[in-house]
Design a protein around this motif. Structure first.
Motif, PDB file in Angstrom:
ATOM      1  N   GLU A  33      -0.772  16.643  -8.877  1.00 40.35           N
ATOM      2  CA  GLU A  33      -0.315  16.318  -7.530  1.00 40.35           C
ATOM      3  C   GLU A  33      -1.430  15.551  -6.840  1.00 40.35           C
ATOM      4  OE1 GLU A  33       0.592  19.945  -5.533  1.00 40.35           O
ATOM      5  OE2 GLU A  33       2.226  20.460  -6.887  1.00 40.35           O
ATOM      6  N   PHE A  34      -1.069  14.782  -5.831  1.00 34.75           N
ATOM      7  CA  PHE A  34      -2.095  14.066  -5.093  1.00 34.75           C
ATOM      8  C   PHE A  34      -1.625  13.802  -3.673  1.00 34.75           C
ATOM      9  CE2 PHE A  34       0.691  10.770  -6.436  1.00 34.75           C
ATOM     10  CZ  PHE A  34       0.506   9.674  -5.615  1.00 34.75           C
ATOM     11  N   LYS A  35      -2.588  13.536  -2.823  1.00 35.86           N
ATOM     12  CA  LYS A  35      -2.334  13.225  -1.426  1.00 35.86           C
ATOM     13  C   LYS A  35      -3.133  11.971  -1.099  1.00 35.86           C
ATOM     14  CE  LYS A  35      -1.695  18.094  -0.297  1.00 35.86           C
ATOM     15  NZ  LYS A  35      -0.323  18.100  -0.607  1.00 35.86           N
ATOM     16  N   ALA A  36      -2.680  11.233  -0.089  1.00 32.78           N
ATOM     17  CA  ALA A  36      -3.351   9.978   0.219  1.00 32.78           C
ATOM     18  C   ALA A  36      -3.399   9.732   1.716  1.00 32.78           C
ATOM     19  CB  ALA A  36      -2.623   8.815  -0.466  1.00 32.78           C
ATOM     20  N   GLY A  37      -4.434   9.029   2.118  1.00 32.44           N
ATOM     21  CA  GLY A  37      -4.576   8.544   3.475  1.00 32.44           C
ATOM     22  C   GLY A  37      -4.702   7.037   3.436  1.00 32.44           C
ATOM     23  N   CYS A  44       0.831  -1.212   0.000  1.00 32.42           N
ATOM     24  CA  CYS A  44       0.000   0.000   0.000  1.00 32.42           C
ATOM     25  C   CYS A  44       0.864   1.260   0.000  1.00 32.42           C
ATOM     26  CB  CYS A  44      -1.003  -0.010   1.149  1.00 32.42           C
ATOM     27  SG  CYS A  44      -0.309  -0.152   2.793  1.00 32.42           S
ATOM     28  N   LEU A  45       2.017   1.209   0.662  1.00 39.59           N
ATOM     29  CA  LEU A  45       2.946   2.342   0.614  1.00 39.59           C
ATOM     30  C   LEU A  45       3.630   2.420  -0.751  1.00 39.59           C
ATOM     31  CD1 LEU A  45       4.745   2.157   4.084  1.00 39.59           C
ATOM     32  CD2 LEU A  45       2.961   3.751   3.376  1.00 39.59           C
ATOM     33  N   LYS A  46       4.070   1.283  -1.243  1.00 38.00           N
ATOM     34  CA  LYS A  46       4.753   1.255  -2.540  1.00 38.00           C
ATOM     35  C   LYS A  46       3.869   1.811  -3.642  1.00 38.00           C
ATOM     36  CE  LYS A  46       8.042  -2.444  -1.827  1.00 38.00           C
ATOM     37  NZ  LYS A  46       8.448  -3.810  -2.206  1.00 38.00           N
ATOM     38  N   CYS A  47       2.579   1.527  -3.571  1.00 37.09           N
ATOM     39  CA  CYS A  47       1.654   2.014  -4.597  1.00 37.09           C
ATOM     40  C   CYS A  47       1.682   3.536  -4.645  1.00 37.09           C
ATOM     41  CB  CYS A  47       0.247   1.499  -4.306  1.00 37.09           C
ATOM     42  SG  CYS A  47      -0.968   1.980  -5.546  1.00 37.09           S
ATOM     43  N   TYR A  48       1.576   4.167  -3.479  1.00 37.65           N
ATOM     44  CA  TYR A  48       1.587   5.629  -3.429  1.00 37.65           C
ATOM     45  C   TYR A  48       2.874   6.181  -4.067  1.00 37.65           C
ATOM     46  CZ  TYR A  48       2.165  10.345  -1.838  1.00 37.65           C
ATOM     47  OH  TYR A  48       2.396  11.694  -1.826  1.00 37.65           O
ATOM     48  N   PHE A  49       4.022   5.664  -3.653  1.00 40.22           N
ATOM     49  CA  PHE A  49       5.292   6.205  -4.134  1.00 40.22           C
ATOM     50  C   PHE A  49       5.548   5.854  -5.594  1.00 40.22           C
ATOM     51  CE2 PHE A  49       5.908   6.350   0.472  1.00 40.22           C
ATOM     52  CZ  PHE A  49       6.204   7.692   0.594  1.00 40.22           C
ATOM     53  N   GLU A  50       5.014   4.747  -6.053  1.00 41.80           N
ATOM     54  CA  GLU A  50       5.162   4.387  -7.466  1.00 41.80           C
ATOM     55  C   GLU A  50       4.323   5.326  -8.345  1.00 41.80           C
ATOM     56  OE1 GLU A  50       6.923   2.581 -10.544  1.00 41.80           O
ATOM     57  OE2 GLU A  50       7.443   2.244  -8.450  1.00 41.80           O
ATOM     58  N   ILE A  51       3.130   5.663  -7.899  1.00 46.30           N
ATOM     59  CA  ILE A  51       2.307   6.620  -8.649  1.00 46.30           C
ATOM     60  C   ILE A  51       3.006   7.978  -8.693  1.00 46.30           C
ATOM     61  CG2 ILE A  51       0.142   7.926  -8.648  1.00 46.30           C
ATOM     62  CD1 ILE A  51      -1.192   5.354  -7.486  1.00 46.30           C
ATOM     63  N   ALA A  52       3.529   8.421  -7.552  1.00 53.57           N
ATOM     64  CA  ALA A  52       4.242   9.706  -7.501  1.00 53.57           C
ATOM     65  C   ALA A  52       5.448   9.695  -8.440  1.00 53.57           C
ATOM     66  CB  ALA A  52       4.679  10.002  -6.065  1.00 53.57           C
TER      67      ALA A  52
END
Length: 149
Positions: A61-65, A34-42
């Motif tokens: 840009e995006f933000k996530a919870g 779940c963390l890798k997904c965020y950083f891979e999209i970024a």
């Protein structure tokens, strides 16, 4: 889409300009997916920033919870059928994400999820404090997460 697929996530729904991504518990915490997904999209947005600037005049840009918990799922509708998730975890996650601007964090994660994971040395984790979230009986501790280079 590739980042979601590569980390075993599933797109639950699109809400305006947001994407709600879900994982089965073991897949989301496995390898910190779940963390890798965020950083891979970024990372992929950064790799294509020239294209975005040239075609749209800005870089998205995006933000996530991130949070975890049990949900109930079911199928609703006769003519237009849809799979529906319900449960506290959806509302809590949305409220966590809504605090990103206030807490000056692009990614916030709940303590409840953090203790489920083994983040190792790849990430920097910093407590942002405990917060009362609408609909929850007790405060929830939130952490910002950044990738170590």
């Amino acid at each position: 889409t590739d980042a979601i697929i590569d980390t075993d996530g599933e797109i639950y729904q699109y809400v305006g300009d947001e994407i709600v991504i879900s994982w089965k518990h073991h897949l989301g915490i496995s390898n910190n997916n779940c963390l890798k997904c965020y950083f891979e999209i970024a990372k992929r947005l950064e790799q294509h920033k020239e294209h975005y600037i040239e075609n749209f005049g800005l870089v998205p840009e995006f933000k996530a919870g991130l949070h975890w918990g049990e949900i109930t799922s079911g199928e609703v509708g006769r003519i237009k059928k849809e799979i529906l998730f319900t449960g506290d975890v959806l509302n809590t996650t949305a409220r966590i994400q809504s605090l990103c601007n206030e807490l000056q964090s692009d990614l916030l994660i709940s303590e409840e999820l953090l203790v489920e994971m083994n983040v190792g040395d790849d990430y920097s984790i910093a407590s942002k404090g405990k917060f009362e979230l609408r609909g929850r009986d007790k405060k929830i501790e939130l952490f910002s997460v950044s990738m170590l280079t």
